[in-house]
Design an enzyme around this catalytic site. Structure first.
Site, PDB file in Angstrom:
ATOM      1  N   LYS A 169       0.854  -1.188   0.000  1.00 39.26           N
ATOM      2  CA  LYS A 169       0.000   0.000   0.000  1.00 39.26           C
ATOM      3  C   LYS A 169       0.893   1.242   0.000  1.00 39.26           C
ATOM      4  O   LYS A 169       1.893   1.292   0.744  1.00 39.26           O
ATOM      5  CB  LYS A 169      -0.905   0.000   1.239  1.00 39.26           C
ATOM      6  CG  LYS A 169      -1.942  -1.119   1.243  1.00 39.26           C
ATOM      7  CD  LYS A 169      -3.058  -0.858   0.251  1.00 39.26           C
ATOM      8  CE  LYS A 169      -4.111  -1.961   0.338  1.00 39.26           C
ATOM      9  NZ  LYS A 169      -5.237  -1.721  -0.579  1.00 39.26           N
ATOM     10  N   ASP A 194      -0.408  -0.357  -4.497  1.00 40.62           N
ATOM     11  CA  ASP A 194      -1.821   0.012  -4.544  1.00 40.62           C
ATOM     12  C   ASP A 194      -1.993   1.300  -3.746  1.00 40.62           C
ATOM     13  O   ASP A 194      -1.678   1.340  -2.557  1.00 40.62           O
ATOM     14  CB  ASP A 194      -2.663  -1.111  -3.924  1.00 40.62           C
ATOM     15  CG  ASP A 194      -4.155  -0.811  -3.951  1.00 40.62           C
ATOM     16  OD1 ASP A 194      -4.551   0.215  -4.547  1.00 40.62           O
ATOM     17  OD2 ASP A 194      -4.924  -1.617  -3.385  1.00 40.62           O
ATOM     18  N   GLU A 219      -1.638  -0.070  -8.909  1.00 44.69           N
ATOM     19  CA  GLU A 219      -3.081  -0.268  -8.747  1.00 44.69           C
ATOM     20  C   GLU A 219      -3.736   1.009  -8.233  1.00 44.69           C
ATOM     21  O   GLU A 219      -3.306   1.580  -7.234  1.00 44.69           O
ATOM     22  CB  GLU A 219      -3.303  -1.433  -7.777  1.00 44.69           C
ATOM     23  CG  GLU A 219      -4.765  -1.734  -7.507  1.00 44.69           C
ATOM     24  CD  GLU A 219      -4.942  -2.988  -6.643  1.00 44.69           C
ATOM     25  OE1 GLU A 219      -4.097  -3.901  -6.709  1.00 44.69           O
ATOM     26  OE2 GLU A 219      -5.929  -3.047  -5.900  1.00 44.69           O
ATOM     27  N   ASP A 244      -9.142  -0.916  -9.603  1.00 41.89           N
ATOM     28  CA  ASP A 244      -9.879  -1.633  -8.566  1.00 41.89           C
ATOM     29  C   ASP A 244     -11.176  -0.863  -8.326  1.00 41.89           C
ATOM     30  O   ASP A 244     -12.208  -1.115  -8.969  1.00 41.89           O
ATOM     31  CB  ASP A 244      -8.976  -1.715  -7.317  1.00 41.89           C
ATOM     32  CG  ASP A 244      -9.640  -2.358  -6.106  1.00 41.89           C
ATOM     33  OD1 ASP A 244     -10.850  -2.597  -6.128  1.00 41.89           O
ATOM     34  OD2 ASP A 244      -8.941  -2.599  -5.100  1.00 41.89           O
ATOM     35  N   LYS A 268     -13.026  -8.048  -7.419  1.00 36.71           N
ATOM     36  CA  LYS A 268     -13.500  -8.418  -6.086  1.00 36.71           C
ATOM     37  C   LYS A 268     -14.999  -8.643  -6.183  1.00 36.71           C
ATOM     38  O   LYS A 268     -15.728  -7.729  -6.597  1.00 36.71           O
ATOM     39  CB  LYS A 268     -13.208  -7.302  -5.085  1.00 36.71           C
ATOM     40  CG  LYS A 268     -11.721  -7.040  -4.890  1.00 36.71           C
ATOM     41  CD  LYS A 268     -11.491  -5.845  -4.002  1.00 36.71           C
ATOM     42  CE  LYS A 268      -9.995  -5.632  -3.764  1.00 36.71           C
ATOM     43  NZ  LYS A 268      -9.712  -4.360  -3.096  1.00 36.71           N
TER      44      LYS A 268
HETATM   45 MG    MG Z   1      -6.920  -2.082  -4.346  1.00 36.03          MG
END
Ligand code: MG
Length: 391
Positions: A169, A194, A219, A244, A268
């Site tokens: 992250k 991300d 991402e 995403d 997801k």
């Molecule tokens: Mg993500």
């Protein structure tokens, strides 16, 4: 077997339950830090069969707009009553179309129904989806850390556990420098970052610095709605852009692809409205030449199992960040979750339905709120704000 044609049976009971699961260590993203993962569960009972679904929503509207409270309201007031009129799995689509938005609430309901239908027919969910189990490398998502040393330690631990790919992250102020430190320590480790939409094009220098670090992808660098910004960024860097939060529907995917804003899709099931919608998106992404991996959302073992089933689709061509829940949960809700194999892969659970056993004792002990949606809730006005918190 066409999953849409399978009979649901008479739904006798719908249960909504919030459970609180302590995390091993707080998980930090650009938006917040969490010490516990509260999870909304849906249980359906139908003619002797039961099914469990998990809602991906967090307590805060930080990842997407939904929260546990909004999902619970939509499930109790609209989706559960609509379920009583559904005869076959395919009827869920019409019931869901009548409710605008709220994909995570829909995914939780659909997950419970697919688990129940799979158990009744003795079929694993992956087979209902048209999947085909094969080894798929698992990865780990590592949250924002207090220091580069802590980050290096966390990555080293993931590698020592056998994971072969790691996602970090990042956010403004925590990006190129710590990622470069990881790259130098682990030169051959497949790595991606991300940002959860935390950068803007004003951060272009930082994004260009990340571009030089041999990442598999970047991402969601920019906010979810900024497809044009992603398209502009894509022509300035070589690292593939992964979306995403920007993709909740087929229309979103089409728009992103038409603009040249996406080369990889983090899929997801909760974000896109359930496993069946995710299957559609995965197939379409591959037709468009977009890579697909399945991403996790700090689910319990129940929600993570759904990710493993989705990962068996032929259209999913990349390993994602679906790690073993024991990495981040002090206690899980399910028994018999698969272990990482020597190749850093996780097998999909082979049993009927979602293939994992929900532990009633843990669920009961960890319950923060419980609500039984009865026939009386067909009228949404019957569902007021006074819920059974603390049960
Ligand atoms: Mg993500």
């Amino acid at each position: 077997m066409v999953v849409e044609e399978l009979e649901i049976g008479r739904i006798e009971r719908v249960e909504l339950r919030v459970v609180g699961l302590p995390l091993v260590t707080p998980f930090a993203t650009a938006a917040e830090a969490r010490a516990t993962r509260d999870v909304l569960l849906v249980r359906v009972d139908s003619e002797g069969a039961i099914g469990w679904g998990e809602c991906g929503a967090f307590a805060q509207p930080s990842y997407t707009a939904e929260t546990i409270v909004t999902a619970r309201h939509v499930l109790a007031a609209f989706l559960a009553p609509a379920l009583t009129g559904a005869r076959i799995v395919g009827d869920l689509r019409a019931a869901f179309t009548a409710v605008r938005g709220h994909p995570m609430a829909k995914a939780a309901m659909e997950g419970a129904v697919l688990d129940m239908v799979g158990r009744r027919h003795g079929q694993p969910v992956w087979r209902l989806l048209g999947g085909s189990p094969r080894p798929m490398p698992s990865g780990v998502a590592i949250g924002l850390q207090p220091s580069a040393e802590a980050l290096l330690e966390a990555v080293g631990q993931a590698v020592a556990e056998g994971y072969r790919q790691v996602k970090l992250k990042v956010r403004p102020g925590w990006a190129a420098e710590p990622v470069r430190a990881v790259r130098e320590r682990f030169p051959d480790l497949p790595l991606w970052v991300d940002a959860n939409g935390s950068f803007t094009m004003a951060d272009l220098d930082t994004l260009l610095a990340l571009d030089g670090l041999g990442l598999r992808m970047i991402e969601q660098p920019l906010p979810a709605s900024d497809l044009v910004g992603h398209a502009r960024l894509a022509v300035q860097i070589e690292t593939p852009l992964c979306l995403d939060e920007s993709v909740e529907s087929l229309g979103d995917l089409e728009a992103a692809a038409a603009l040249g804003a996406v080369r990889v899709l983090n899929l997801k099931p909760g974000r896109v409205g359930g496993l069946l919608a995710a299957c559609q998106l995965a197939r379409h992404a591959r037709e468009l030449g977009i890579g697909v991996f399945v991403g996790g959302m700090l689910e319990s073992g129940l929600g993570r199992a759904a990710c493993l089933h989705l990962q068996t689709l032929p259209a999913v061509n990349l390993g994602g960040d679906v790690s073993v829940p024991g990495r981040y949960l002090q206690e899980d809700l399910v028994r018999s979750w698969p272990a990482l194999d020597a190749e850093g892969c996780l097998d999909v659970p082979s049993g009927p339905g979602i293939g994992v056993e929900v532990l009633d004792e843990v669920v009961t002990r960890r319950t923060l709120a419980l609500e039984i949606v009865g026939d009386s809730c067909v009228d949404p006005r019957a569902h007021g704000p006074a819920l059974d918190e603390g049960a």
